[in-house]
Write a protein that holds these residues in place. Structure first.
Motif, mmCIF file in Angstrom:
data_model
loop_
_atom_site.group_PDB
_atom_site.id
_atom_site.type_symbol
_atom_site.label_atom_id
_atom_site.label_comp_id
_atom_site.label_asym_id
_atom_site.label_seq_id
_atom_site.Cartn_x
_atom_site.Cartn_y
_atom_site.Cartn_z
ATOM 1 N N ARG A 191 3.933 -21.655 34.890
ATOM 2 C CA ARG A 191 2.813 -22.593 34.761
ATOM 3 C C ARG A 191 1.784 -22.473 35.877
ATOM 4 O O ARG A 191 1.135 -23.439 36.259
ATOM 5 C CB ARG A 191 3.314 -24.045 34.706
ATOM 6 N N THR A 192 1.606 -21.290 36.424
ATOM 7 C CA THR A 192 0.586 -21.102 37.452
ATOM 8 C C THR A 192 0.102 -19.669 37.421
ATOM 9 O O THR A 192 0.792 -18.780 36.931
ATOM 10 C CB THR A 192 1.142 -21.430 38.853
ATOM 11 N N ARG A 193 -1.083 -19.429 37.942
ATOM 12 C CA ARG A 193 -1.625 -18.084 38.005
ATOM 13 C C ARG A 193 -0.982 -17.326 39.158
ATOM 14 O O ARG A 193 -0.683 -17.900 40.200
ATOM 15 C CB ARG A 193 -3.144 -18.128 38.196
ATOM 16 N N PHE A 194 -0.800 -16.035 38.967
ATOM 17 C CA PHE A 194 -0.162 -15.243 40.007
ATOM 18 C C PHE A 194 -0.596 -13.793 39.879
ATOM 19 O O PHE A 194 -1.156 -13.375 38.874
ATOM 20 C CB PHE A 194 1.368 -15.342 39.897
ATOM 21 N N THR A 195 -0.335 -13.035 40.937
ATOM 22 C CA THR A 195 -0.601 -11.602 40.933
ATOM 23 C C THR A 195 0.710 -10.866 41.204
ATOM 24 O O THR A 195 1.630 -11.417 41.823
ATOM 25 C CB THR A 195 -1.624 -11.223 42.009
ATOM 26 N N PHE B 114 -3.711 -8.561 56.990
ATOM 27 C CA PHE B 114 -3.690 -8.368 55.553
ATOM 28 C C PHE B 114 -5.086 -7.987 55.083
ATOM 29 O O PHE B 114 -6.060 -8.687 55.355
ATOM 30 C CB PHE B 114 -3.235 -9.652 54.850
ATOM 31 N N ARG B 115 -5.184 -6.846 54.354
ATOM 32 C CA ARG B 115 -6.469 -6.347 53.894
ATOM 33 C C ARG B 115 -6.847 -6.893 52.525
ATOM 34 O O ARG B 115 -7.926 -6.619 52.028
ATOM 35 C CB ARG B 115 -6.431 -4.821 53.835
ATOM 36 N N SER B 116 -5.956 -7.624 51.884
ATOM 37 C CA SER B 116 -6.262 -8.189 50.573
ATOM 38 C C SER B 116 -7.072 -9.460 50.745
ATOM 39 O O SER B 116 -7.265 -9.964 51.854
ATOM 40 C CB SER B 116 -4.978 -8.473 49.797
ATOM 41 N N ALA B 117 -7.535 -9.993 49.607
ATOM 42 C CA ALA B 117 -8.312 -11.224 49.650
ATOM 43 C C ALA B 117 -7.442 -12.373 50.134
ATOM 44 O O ALA B 117 -6.252 -12.433 49.831
ATOM 45 C CB ALA B 117 -8.852 -11.546 48.245
ATOM 46 N N PRO B 118 -7.997 -13.321 50.908
ATOM 47 C CA PRO B 118 -7.200 -14.437 51.414
ATOM 48 C C PRO B 118 -6.613 -15.243 50.263
ATOM 49 O O PRO B 118 -7.257 -15.448 49.244
ATOM 50 C CB PRO B 118 -8.228 -15.266 52.205
ATOM 51 N N GLY B 119 -5.384 -15.689 50.435
ATOM 52 C CA GLY B 119 -4.742 -16.475 49.396
ATOM 53 C C GLY B 119 -5.102 -17.944 49.508
ATOM 54 O O GLY B 119 -5.625 -18.408 50.520
ATOM 55 N N ASN B 120 -4.789 -18.684 48.454
ATOM 56 C CA ASN B 120 -5.046 -20.112 48.512
ATOM 57 C C ASN B 120 -3.878 -20.821 49.178
ATOM 58 O O ASN B 120 -2.879 -20.216 49.556
ATOM 59 C CB ASN B 120 -5.320 -20.673 47.105
ATOM 60 N N ALA B 121 -3.984 -22.136 49.294
ATOM 61 C CA ALA B 121 -2.984 -22.904 50.029
ATOM 62 C C ALA B 121 -1.616 -22.816 49.375
ATOM 63 O O ALA B 121 -0.587 -22.759 50.059
ATOM 64 C CB ALA B 121 -3.443 -24.367 50.121
ATOM 65 N N LYS B 122 -1.575 -22.793 48.044
ATOM 66 C CA LYS B 122 -0.293 -22.723 47.343
ATOM 67 C C LYS B 122 0.392 -21.388 47.602
ATOM 68 O O LYS B 122 1.615 -21.341 47.796
ATOM 69 C CB LYS B 122 -0.516 -22.942 45.843
ATOM 70 N N ASP B 123 -0.360 -20.295 47.605
ATOM 71 C CA ASP B 123 0.219 -18.976 47.896
ATOM 72 C C ASP B 123 0.825 -18.947 49.298
ATOM 73 O O ASP B 123 1.942 -18.457 49.500
ATOM 74 C CB ASP B 123 -0.846 -17.886 47.776
ATOM 75 N N ILE B 124 0.079 -19.464 50.268
ATOM 76 C CA ILE B 124 0.564 -19.467 51.647
ATOM 77 C C ILE B 124 1.815 -20.316 51.783
ATOM 78 O O ILE B 124 2.761 -19.957 52.501
ATOM 79 C CB ILE B 124 -0.537 -19.974 52.596
#
Length: 224
Positions: A39-43, A83-93
Protein backbone atom coordinates in the motif's frame (compact mmCIF):
# COMPACT_ATOMS: atom_id res chain seq x y z
CA UNK A 1 12.20 -15.86 29.22
CA UNK A 2 15.16 -13.60 30.05
CA UNK A 3 17.63 -16.03 28.44
CA UNK A 4 15.82 -15.58 25.11
CA UNK A 5 17.03 -11.98 25.01
CA UNK A 6 20.63 -12.77 25.95
CA UNK A 7 23.39 -12.03 23.46
CA UNK A 8 24.37 -14.90 21.19
CA UNK A 9 27.90 -13.49 20.85
CA UNK A 10 28.58 -12.74 24.53
CA UNK A 11 31.14 -15.56 24.68
CA UNK A 12 32.77 -14.66 21.37
CA UNK A 13 31.99 -14.81 17.67
CA UNK A 14 31.88 -18.23 16.07
CA UNK A 15 31.00 -19.35 12.58
CA UNK A 16 27.65 -20.70 13.73
CA UNK A 17 26.75 -17.48 15.61
CA UNK A 18 27.74 -15.37 12.59
CA UNK A 19 25.61 -17.48 10.24
CA UNK A 20 22.62 -17.38 12.59
CA UNK A 21 22.87 -13.60 13.03
CA UNK A 22 23.29 -13.10 9.28
CA UNK A 23 20.28 -15.26 8.45
CA UNK A 24 18.08 -13.47 10.97
CA UNK A 25 19.28 -10.07 9.71
CA UNK A 26 18.44 -10.95 6.11
CA UNK A 27 15.03 -12.38 7.04
CA UNK A 28 14.18 -9.34 9.15
CA UNK A 29 15.30 -7.03 6.35
CA UNK A 30 13.13 -8.97 3.88
CA UNK A 31 10.12 -8.69 6.23
CA UNK A 32 10.62 -4.94 6.61
CA UNK A 33 10.93 -4.51 2.82
CA UNK A 34 7.84 -6.64 2.19
CA UNK A 35 5.79 -4.62 4.68
CA UNK A 36 7.03 -1.36 3.18
CA UNK A 37 5.88 -2.37 -0.32
CA UNK A 38 2.30 -2.92 0.88
CA UNK A 39 0.00 0.00 0.00
CA UNK A 40 2.82 2.45 -0.68
CA UNK A 41 5.04 3.56 -3.54
CA UNK A 42 8.52 2.12 -3.65
CA UNK A 43 11.57 1.63 -5.83
CA UNK A 44 13.60 -1.52 -6.37
CA UNK A 45 16.78 0.14 -5.15
CA UNK A 46 15.18 1.01 -1.81
CA UNK A 47 13.78 -2.50 -1.37
CA UNK A 48 17.20 -4.08 -2.03
CA UNK A 49 18.86 -1.60 0.33
CA UNK A 50 16.41 -2.37 3.16
CA UNK A 51 16.97 -6.12 2.73
CA UNK A 52 20.78 -5.91 2.73
CA UNK A 53 21.23 -3.07 5.24
CA UNK A 54 20.63 -5.13 8.43
CA UNK A 55 23.13 -7.74 7.24
CA UNK A 56 25.74 -5.08 6.42
CA UNK A 57 25.30 -3.27 9.75
CA UNK A 58 25.35 -6.57 11.65
CA UNK A 59 28.67 -7.53 10.02
CA UNK A 60 30.22 -4.16 10.85
CA UNK A 61 29.10 -4.39 14.49
CA UNK A 62 30.58 -7.89 14.76
CA UNK A 63 33.88 -6.65 13.30
CA UNK A 64 34.01 -3.75 15.77
CA UNK A 65 33.28 -6.17 18.65
CA UNK A 66 33.27 -3.51 21.34
CA UNK A 67 36.48 -1.78 20.24
CA UNK A 68 35.84 1.95 20.64
CA UNK A 69 38.70 3.00 18.38
CA UNK A 70 37.57 0.72 15.58
CA UNK A 71 34.01 1.92 16.05
CA UNK A 72 35.08 5.56 15.60
CA UNK A 73 37.06 4.62 12.48
CA UNK A 74 34.10 2.76 10.98
CA UNK A 75 31.76 5.67 11.77
CA UNK A 76 34.19 8.03 10.02
CA UNK A 77 34.32 5.76 6.98
CA UNK A 78 30.54 5.67 6.74
CA UNK A 79 30.50 9.46 7.12
CA UNK A 80 32.46 9.76 3.88
CA UNK A 81 29.80 7.89 1.93
CA UNK A 82 27.57 10.17 -0.15
CA UNK A 83 24.41 8.84 -1.72
CA UNK A 84 24.27 9.91 -5.37
CA UNK A 85 20.59 9.07 -5.81
CA UNK A 86 17.74 11.49 -5.29
CA UNK A 87 17.04 12.29 -1.61
CA UNK A 88 14.39 10.09 -0.08
CA UNK A 89 11.31 11.22 1.75
CA UNK A 90 10.78 10.97 5.50
CA UNK A 91 9.10 7.56 5.29
CA UNK A 92 12.02 6.08 3.31
CA UNK A 93 14.54 7.39 5.83
CA UNK A 94 12.48 6.02 8.73
CA UNK A 95 12.43 2.53 7.19
CA UNK A 96 16.20 2.70 6.66
CA UNK A 97 16.68 3.59 10.34
CA UNK A 98 14.50 0.62 11.34
CA UNK A 99 16.65 -1.67 9.16
CA UNK A 100 19.81 -0.24 10.75
CA UNK A 101 18.41 -0.83 14.24
CA UNK A 102 17.72 -4.47 13.34
CA UNK A 103 21.30 -4.80 12.08
CA UNK A 104 22.64 -3.35 15.33
CA UNK A 105 20.61 -5.82 17.38
CA UNK A 106 21.70 -8.79 15.25
CA UNK A 107 25.33 -7.67 15.30
CA UNK A 108 25.22 -7.54 19.09
CA UNK A 109 23.83 -11.07 19.16
CA UNK A 110 20.33 -10.19 20.41
CA UNK A 111 18.45 -12.41 17.96
CA UNK A 112 15.13 -12.63 19.80
CA UNK A 113 15.11 -8.89 20.41
CA UNK A 114 15.78 -8.11 16.74
CA UNK A 115 12.94 -10.42 15.64
CA UNK A 116 10.53 -8.93 18.19
CA UNK A 117 11.48 -5.40 17.19
CA UNK A 118 11.02 -6.23 13.49
CA UNK A 119 7.55 -7.71 14.06
CA UNK A 120 6.41 -4.70 16.12
CA UNK A 121 7.88 -2.16 13.67
CA UNK A 122 6.31 -3.90 10.65
CA UNK A 123 2.92 -4.14 12.37
CA UNK A 124 2.98 -0.45 13.30
CA UNK A 125 4.11 0.57 9.80
CA UNK A 126 1.37 -1.47 8.13
CA UNK A 127 -1.36 -0.13 10.42
CA UNK A 128 -0.24 3.48 9.94
CA UNK A 129 -0.36 3.11 6.16
CA UNK A 130 -3.57 1.04 6.17
CA UNK A 131 -5.50 3.62 8.21
CA UNK A 132 -3.89 6.56 6.31
CA UNK A 133 -2.56 8.12 9.51
CA UNK A 134 -1.23 11.59 8.76
CA UNK A 135 -2.74 11.69 5.26
CA UNK A 136 -4.29 14.92 4.04
CA UNK A 137 -8.07 14.53 4.34
CA UNK A 138 -9.02 18.16 3.91
CA UNK A 139 -10.78 17.41 0.61
CA UNK A 140 -9.17 20.41 -1.09
CA UNK A 141 -8.60 20.16 -4.84
CA UNK A 142 -6.61 22.20 -7.32
CA UNK A 143 -8.64 23.40 -10.30
CA UNK A 144 -7.24 24.82 -13.54
CA UNK A 145 -9.55 26.38 -16.13
CA UNK A 146 -8.64 27.83 -19.54
CA UNK A 147 -10.95 30.55 -20.85
CA UNK A 148 -10.94 32.81 -23.93
CA UNK A 149 -9.94 36.43 -23.42
CA UNK A 150 -13.51 37.53 -24.15
CA UNK A 151 -14.76 36.12 -20.81
CA UNK A 152 -14.51 38.18 -17.64
CA UNK A 153 -12.97 35.69 -15.23
CA UNK A 154 -13.82 37.65 -12.07
CA UNK A 155 -17.41 36.36 -11.79
CA UNK A 156 -17.93 34.03 -14.74
CA UNK A 157 -17.98 30.82 -12.64
CA UNK A 158 -19.48 32.15 -9.40
CA UNK A 159 -22.86 30.48 -9.84
CA UNK A 160 -21.25 27.10 -10.64
CA UNK A 161 -18.95 27.33 -7.64
CA UNK A 162 -21.89 28.24 -5.42
CA UNK A 163 -23.79 25.13 -6.56
CA UNK A 164 -21.00 22.53 -6.44
CA UNK A 165 -18.43 23.78 -3.90
CA UNK A 166 -18.32 24.94 -0.32
CA UNK A 167 -15.28 27.11 -0.94
CA UNK A 168 -13.50 28.40 -4.05
CA UNK A 169 -10.49 30.70 -4.12
CA UNK A 170 -8.75 32.10 -7.18
CA UNK A 171 -5.01 31.72 -6.54
CA UNK A 172 -3.38 32.54 -9.89
CA UNK A 173 -4.17 34.04 -13.29
CA UNK A 174 -1.85 33.93 -16.28
CA UNK A 175 -2.16 34.48 -20.01
CA UNK A 176 -1.39 31.96 -22.76
CA UNK A 177 -1.29 31.77 -26.57
CA UNK A 178 -0.07 35.36 -26.95
CA UNK A 179 -2.80 36.68 -24.65
CA UNK A 180 -5.73 35.03 -26.43
CA UNK A 181 -6.35 32.70 -23.50
CA UNK A 182 -6.38 32.99 -19.73
CA UNK A 183 -5.42 30.16 -17.36
CA UNK A 184 -7.15 30.37 -13.99
CA UNK A 185 -6.03 28.36 -10.96
CA UNK A 186 -8.38 27.79 -8.04
CA UNK A 187 -8.37 26.00 -4.70
CA UNK A 188 -11.80 24.45 -4.22
CA UNK A 189 -13.68 22.18 -1.80
CA UNK A 190 -16.38 20.14 -3.49
CA UNK A 191 -19.67 19.91 -1.63
CA UNK A 192 -20.01 16.30 -2.81
CA UNK A 193 -17.19 14.37 -4.48
CA UNK A 194 -19.74 12.28 -6.37
CA UNK A 195 -20.69 15.36 -8.40
CA UNK A 196 -17.18 16.04 -9.68
CA UNK A 197 -17.94 15.01 -13.28
CA UNK A 198 -21.11 17.10 -13.33
CA UNK A 199 -19.11 20.00 -11.93
CA UNK A 200 -16.45 19.70 -14.65
CA UNK A 201 -19.10 19.41 -17.37
CA UNK A 202 -20.70 22.64 -16.19
CA UNK A 203 -17.32 24.38 -16.32
CA UNK A 204 -16.64 23.07 -19.85
CA UNK A 205 -19.97 24.40 -21.08
CA UNK A 206 -19.11 27.82 -19.66
CA UNK A 207 -15.52 28.08 -20.97
CA UNK A 208 -16.24 26.90 -24.52
CA UNK A 209 -15.00 23.33 -23.94
CA UNK A 210 -11.40 24.46 -23.38
CA UNK A 211 -9.07 22.65 -21.00
CA UNK A 212 -10.26 22.00 -17.44
CA UNK A 213 -8.11 20.13 -14.93
CA UNK A 214 -9.00 19.05 -11.41
CA UNK A 215 -6.77 17.11 -9.02
CA UNK A 216 -5.01 16.99 -5.68
CA UNK A 217 -3.20 20.19 -4.70
CA UNK A 218 0.48 20.24 -5.51
CA UNK A 219 2.71 19.90 -2.45
CA UNK A 220 6.52 20.11 -2.31
CA UNK A 221 8.41 16.82 -2.24
CA UNK A 222 9.21 15.96 1.36
CA UNK A 223 12.92 15.47 1.98
CA UNK A 224 15.24 15.00 4.91
Amino acid sequence: METMFASLTSSGITVSSFLICSLVALLCGALIAFTYTRRTRFTQSLVLAVILLPFAVQTVIMLVNGNVGTGVAVAGAFGLVRFRSAPGNAKDISVIFVAMAVGLACGSGYIALSVLFTVIACAVLYLLVFFHIGADRSGEKELSITIPESLDYTEVFDDIFKEYTTHAELTEVKTASLGSLYKLHYRVHLADDRNEKEFLDALRCRNGNLEVRCGQPHTPVEQL
